[in-house]
Design an enzyme around this catalytic site. Structure first.
Site, PDB file in Angstrom:
ATOM      1  N   LYS A   1       0.820  -1.205   0.012  1.00  0.00           N
ATOM      2  CA  LYS A   1      -0.161   0.016  -0.098  1.00  0.00           C
ATOM      3  C   LYS A   1       0.707   1.339  -0.083  1.00  0.00           C
ATOM      4  O   LYS A   1       0.305   2.344  -0.236  1.00  0.00           O
ATOM      5  CB  LYS A   1      -0.739  -0.038   1.101  1.00  0.00           C
ATOM      6  CG  LYS A   1      -2.106  -1.150   1.146  1.00  0.00           C
ATOM      7  CD  LYS A   1      -3.008  -1.029  -0.063  1.00  0.00           C
ATOM      8  CE  LYS A   1      -3.904  -1.939  -0.181  1.00  0.00           C
ATOM      9  NZ  LYS A   1      -5.203  -1.424   0.472  1.00  0.00           N
TER      10      LYS A   1
ATOM     11  N   SER B   1      -2.357 -11.939   4.681  1.00  0.00           N
ATOM     12  CA  SER B   1      -2.851 -12.072   3.215  1.00  0.00           C
ATOM     13  C   SER B   1      -1.853 -12.840   2.345  1.00  0.00           C
ATOM     14  O   SER B   1      -2.152 -13.339   1.314  1.00  0.00           O
ATOM     15  CB  SER B   1      -3.241 -10.653   2.763  1.00  0.00           C
ATOM     16  OG  SER B   1      -2.104  -9.680   3.029  1.00  0.00           O
TER      17      SER B   1
END
Length: 331
Positions: free
Chosen positions: A58, A292
């Site tokens: 991110k 994840s």
């Protein structure tokens, strides 16, 4: 070690020194997971996005959103920035705002791991924690929890005259991966790639990488990874909204970033499968990654063990395991 003296004389620094942490974002390495795939017919490649300055993929999104907003005038000098986050985008935005001089307010659910909130605060941001919805599970963020965070983020944005980075809707989320992550994967593999799979949060990474790869080779198959029990993109009913895989699986079927993206399929993994894969990454590959990442690896292994036996599959390692030490990922 001797450095380039003439360069130091001109600039005061050695050649190769970056202007800021923002310039260290991207160009992350790709490694083979040969120990995880021992006995499996095929090759699994992992792009180590957790090596970005904020510890996640991110960082790319945060950098792109802030720079684009400044360039267009949507973000004024010194104007506050507000974002809903489960933690990773918040850390990236905290870095981007620290470098560019914007106050940053990160709005998180109390279901997010404590390490994420503490990291964002340590980077100089203000952290607003929102209580979870009734019936939610501590350490797990559901769609209902996220809706409460969204409501609070909107109120703060309005009251402070802030710029809302809005990662679920801002197209620069996709662009960061379309111009960065995707082309890097193509270059690092030399185009010798059969598939890509990614756990879906906002959908920005999957959308950007898919578009970049398929422009270069339409035969590359791209898959969305979802938690079992919350696989709404695959058209399934939600029966387990409190899964442990943080950062995605929020039960949002209509994700803006995935509209018209040419996906080839949908894969589901359980929390236990993601947990086991994350632990294998740590103990067999020396890659200390989060939930994840485990979901991505578990999904890729499923492909190699079934419909894509003998193929080469790439995944990203979205974030660091350091962000989950308070969760059951490492118990």
């Amino acid at each position: 070690m001797k450095v380039n003296d003439s360069a130091i004389a001109r600039t005061g620094v050695a050649v190769g020194v970056l202007p800021s942490a923002l310039d260290a974002i991207g160009d992350t390495p790709m490694v083979r997971l040969d120990r995880v795939t021992d006995g499996v017919d095929g090759t699994l490649l992992a792009k180590l996005e957790y090596l970005n300055p904020g510890g996640s993929k991110k960082d790319r999104v945060a950098k792109r959103i802030i720079q684009a907003a400044e360039e267009t005038g949507a973000l004024r000098p010194g104007q506050p920035v507000v974002e809903l986050t489960s933690g990773n985008t918040g850390a990236g935005l905290a870095i981007a705002c620290a470098v560019t001089g914007h106050p940053f307010v990160a709005v998180l659910s109390r279901g997010s791991s404590t390490e994420r909130a503490r990291m964002i605060a340590a980077l100089g941001a203000e952290v607003v924690l929102v209580d979870q919805a009734p019936g939610s599970v501590a350490g797990r963020v559901s769609g209902a929890d996220l809706a409460l965070v969204e409501k609070q983020a909107r109120l703060i944005t309005q009251s402070r005259g802030a710029f809302r980075s809005d990662q679920f809707e801002n197209h620069h989320n996709v662009e960061a991966h379309y111009t960065g992550t995707g082309p890097e994967i193509w270059a690092q593999t030399g185009g010798r790639l059969d598939a890509f799979a990614d756990f879906v949060g906002t959908g920005g990474c999957l959308a950007g990488v898919t578009r970049a790869l398929k422009e270069r080779d339409p035969a590359i198959r791209c898959f969305a990874v979802e938690p079992e029990g919350a696989a709404v993109l695959a058209g399934h009913e939600v029966f387990e909204s409190h899964h442990p895989i943080q950062g995605g699986g929020f039960g949002r079927a209509d994700l803006t970033h995935l509209r018209d993206v040419p996906l080839d399929g949908y894969l589901q993994v359980t929390g236990d499968e993601a947990r086991r894969a994350s632990r294998l990454l740590a103990t067999r590959e020396g890659i200390f990654a989060g939930f994840s990442a485990g979901a991505n690896v578990a999904a890729a292994l499923h492909l190699l063990q079934h419909e894509l036996a003998g193929a080469t599959v790439a995944v990203v390692i979205p974030d660091s395991g350091l962000k989950y030490l308070s969760t059951d990922l490492w118990e």
